[in-house]
Design a protein around this motif. Structure first.
Motif, PDB file in Angstrom:
ATOM      1  N   TRP A  83       0.814  -1.213   0.000  1.00 44.02           N
ATOM      2  CA  TRP A  83       0.000   0.000   0.000  1.00 44.02           C
ATOM      3  C   TRP A  83       0.853   1.270   0.000  1.00 44.02           C
ATOM      4  O   TRP A  83       0.615   2.191  -0.779  1.00 44.02           O
ATOM      5  CB  TRP A  83      -0.923  -0.014   1.214  1.00 44.02           C
ATOM      6  CG  TRP A  83      -1.875   1.140   1.293  1.00 44.02           C
ATOM      7  CD1 TRP A  83      -1.778   2.258   2.074  1.00 44.02           C
ATOM      8  CD2 TRP A  83      -3.091   1.289   0.544  1.00 44.02           C
ATOM      9  NE1 TRP A  83      -2.847   3.092   1.862  1.00 44.02           N
ATOM     10  CE2 TRP A  83      -3.668   2.522   0.938  1.00 44.02           C
ATOM     11  CE3 TRP A  83      -3.751   0.504  -0.401  1.00 44.02           C
ATOM     12  CZ2 TRP A  83      -4.874   2.975   0.406  1.00 44.02           C
ATOM     13  CZ3 TRP A  83      -4.947   0.965  -0.935  1.00 44.02           C
ATOM     14  CH2 TRP A  83      -5.493   2.185  -0.532  1.00 44.02           C
ATOM     15  N   ILE A 100      -4.997   8.746   4.082  1.00 41.48           N
ATOM     16  CA  ILE A 100      -4.869   7.712   3.062  1.00 41.48           C
ATOM     17  C   ILE A 100      -3.864   6.635   3.467  1.00 41.48           C
ATOM     18  O   ILE A 100      -4.015   5.464   3.128  1.00 41.48           O
ATOM     19  CB  ILE A 100      -4.469   8.342   1.702  1.00 41.48           C
ATOM     20  CG1 ILE A 100      -4.516   7.317   0.574  1.00 41.48           C
ATOM     21  CG2 ILE A 100      -3.092   8.998   1.788  1.00 41.48           C
ATOM     22  CD1 ILE A 100      -5.889   6.893   0.171  1.00 41.48           C
ATOM     23  N   TYR A 107      -7.352  -2.712   2.308  1.00 39.62           N
ATOM     24  CA  TYR A 107      -7.086  -3.081   0.916  1.00 39.62           C
ATOM     25  C   TYR A 107      -5.810  -3.926   0.876  1.00 39.62           C
ATOM     26  O   TYR A 107      -4.789  -3.486   0.333  1.00 39.62           O
ATOM     27  CB  TYR A 107      -6.916  -1.841   0.051  1.00 39.62           C
ATOM     28  CG  TYR A 107      -8.083  -0.878   0.070  1.00 39.62           C
ATOM     29  CD1 TYR A 107      -9.243  -1.146  -0.644  1.00 39.62           C
ATOM     30  CD2 TYR A 107      -8.011   0.315   0.792  1.00 39.62           C
ATOM     31  CE1 TYR A 107     -10.310  -0.256  -0.645  1.00 39.62           C
ATOM     32  CE2 TYR A 107      -9.072   1.215   0.791  1.00 39.62           C
ATOM     33  CZ  TYR A 107     -10.215   0.923   0.072  1.00 39.62           C
ATOM     34  OH  TYR A 107     -11.262   1.807   0.081  1.00 39.62           O
ATOM     35  N   THR A 148     -10.277  -0.803  -8.243  1.00 37.85           N
ATOM     36  CA  THR A 148      -9.662  -0.823  -6.922  1.00 37.85           C
ATOM     37  C   THR A 148      -8.752   0.391  -6.748  1.00 37.85           C
ATOM     38  O   THR A 148      -8.348   1.030  -7.729  1.00 37.85           O
ATOM     39  CB  THR A 148      -8.819  -2.093  -6.734  1.00 37.85           C
ATOM     40  OG1 THR A 148      -7.669  -2.023  -7.603  1.00 37.85           O
ATOM     41  CG2 THR A 148      -9.630  -3.349  -7.050  1.00 37.85           C
ATOM     42  N   PRO A 149      -8.390   0.715  -5.511  1.00 37.30           N
ATOM     43  CA  PRO A 149      -7.456   1.832  -5.299  1.00 37.30           C
ATOM     44  C   PRO A 149      -6.130   1.655  -6.035  1.00 37.30           C
ATOM     45  O   PRO A 149      -5.569   2.632  -6.536  1.00 37.30           O
ATOM     46  CB  PRO A 149      -7.259   1.837  -3.784  1.00 37.30           C
ATOM     47  CG  PRO A 149      -8.522   1.270  -3.244  1.00 37.30           C
ATOM     48  CD  PRO A 149      -8.921   0.209  -4.230  1.00 37.30           C
ATOM     49  N   SER A 175     -11.684   5.975  -6.856  1.00 37.51           N
ATOM     50  CA  SER A 175     -12.095   4.582  -6.706  1.00 37.51           C
ATOM     51  C   SER A 175     -13.292   4.544  -5.755  1.00 37.51           C
ATOM     52  O   SER A 175     -13.199   5.002  -4.618  1.00 37.51           O
ATOM     53  CB  SER A 175     -10.965   3.725  -6.135  1.00 37.51           C
ATOM     54  OG  SER A 175     -11.457   2.456  -5.724  1.00 37.51           O
ATOM     55  N   PRO A 188     -10.985   6.383  -1.923  1.00 31.16           N
ATOM     56  CA  PRO A 188      -9.641   6.840  -2.280  1.00 31.16           C
ATOM     57  C   PRO A 188      -9.647   7.623  -3.595  1.00 31.16           C
ATOM     58  O   PRO A 188     -10.410   7.310  -4.516  1.00 31.16           O
ATOM     59  CB  PRO A 188      -8.849   5.532  -2.427  1.00 31.16           C
ATOM     60  CG  PRO A 188      -9.639   4.522  -1.658  1.00 31.16           C
ATOM     61  CD  PRO A 188     -11.070   4.912  -1.853  1.00 31.16           C
ATOM     62  N   CYS A 189      -8.795   8.637  -3.666  1.00 29.97           N
ATOM     63  CA  CYS A 189      -8.698   9.490  -4.854  1.00 29.97           C
ATOM     64  C   CYS A 189      -7.230   9.777  -5.151  1.00 29.97           C
ATOM     65  O   CYS A 189      -6.388   9.750  -4.256  1.00 29.97           O
ATOM     66  CB  CYS A 189      -9.406  10.826  -4.648  1.00 29.97           C
ATOM     67  SG  CYS A 189     -11.109  10.726  -4.100  1.00 29.97           S
ATOM     68  N   ALA A 199      -2.485  11.703  -3.208  1.00 25.98           N
ATOM     69  CA  ALA A 199      -3.454  10.643  -2.918  1.00 25.98           C
ATOM     70  C   ALA A 199      -4.170  11.020  -1.621  1.00 25.98           C
ATOM     71  O   ALA A 199      -3.542  11.460  -0.653  1.00 25.98           O
ATOM     72  CB  ALA A 199      -2.749   9.299  -2.765  1.00 25.98           C
ATOM     73  N   LEU A 201      -8.322  10.784   0.697  1.00 21.03           N
ATOM     74  CA  LEU A 201      -9.640  10.195   0.876  1.00 21.03           C
ATOM     75  C   LEU A 201     -10.691  11.283   0.763  1.00 21.03           C
ATOM     76  O   LEU A 201     -10.494  12.399   1.245  1.00 21.03           O
ATOM     77  CB  LEU A 201      -9.756   9.523   2.249  1.00 21.03           C
ATOM     78  CG  LEU A 201      -8.862   8.315   2.532  1.00 21.03           C
ATOM     79  CD1 LEU A 201      -9.088   7.834   3.967  1.00 21.03           C
ATOM     80  CD2 LEU A 201      -9.135   7.181   1.548  1.00 21.03           C
TER      81      LEU A 201
END
Length: 219
Positions: A83, A100, A107, A148-149, A175, A188-189, A199, A201
């Motif tokens: 991650w 994030i 995940y 998915t992220p 996502s 998540p973005c 990155a 949230l």
């Protein structure tokens, strides 16, 4: 994973150069490649990752949201990537204390997953939408599921100038595989802000803006 040696890389380039049909390339195309070697290098990387095959982007009847548009990208995705590494690659300007980083356990990486080239459908509604459900409903109608992220992180990593390509100063790739953070459902973005990438949230239940792009995969 064993790294490619300098000699191997030179051998590959030499074989490509020898077998390239230079008489089929115009002087304008050659000048364009010379003027933008960074983009050319990225595209060549994706070509090798796809086994030397050109990816054909097929919409397969996907209908953009009314008043919106879609963009289909081909990206190498590794669902076994840790991650922290995925977040760093996607968002080098992500703050060290941002939420994030804290949701990675939701995940987990997929052990034994083989990295592969995936076609990602990005959908933009051309306007603000009131909820994530509106985007999900559109996706189901088009026989798509939320990416998915790690897919959107790969988009951020391999298309760092996506906002410029789409002629947007700032934009987010989202996502809709939601997670929980502090008791709140989030999505998540990856944000593209000029030359910066972050990155983060976003609240799953919040209103989305006209510069948000939702990432989907085919069934």
């Amino acid at each position: 994973m064993e790294m490619v040696s300098l000699d191997q890389s030179h051998e590959v380039i030499a074989k490509v150069q020898t077998n390239c049909a230079w008489d089929a390339i115009s002087s304008e195309q050659a000048r364009a490649a010379y003027a933008d070697p960074i983009r050319l290098g990225r595209e060549f990387t994706r070509l090798i990752q796809n086994g030397g095959r050109v990816s054909i982007m097929m919409t397969d009847g996907i209908i953009p949201p009314p008043g919106g548009r879609i963009q289909i990208l081909s990206v190498p995705v590794d669902e076994s990537k840790p991650w922290e590494d995925a977040v760093k690659a996607a968002g080098p300007n992500t703050g060290p204390d941002w939420e994030i980083w804290k949701v990675g356990k939701q995940y987990p990486p997929l052990p034994g997953f083989r990295p592969s080239l995936k076609q990602v459908v990005l959908a933009n509604f051309g306007r603000a939408i009131e909820s994530s459900e509106e985007a999900l409903v559109w996706g189901r109608e088009q026989k798509l599921v939320p990416s998915t992220p790690r897919v959107i992180f790969s988009v951020g990593e391999h298309y760092p100038e996506l906002n410029q390509h789409l002629e947007m100063e700032s934009m987010a790739v989202v996502s809709l595989k939601q997670c929980s953070c502090g008791g709140v459902q989030c999505a998540p973005c990856v944000w593209f802000l000029g030359s910066k990438r972050e990155a983060s949230l976003s609240r799953f239940a919040d209103r989305w803006n006209e510069n948000d792009w939702f990432a989907f995969d085919r069934y």
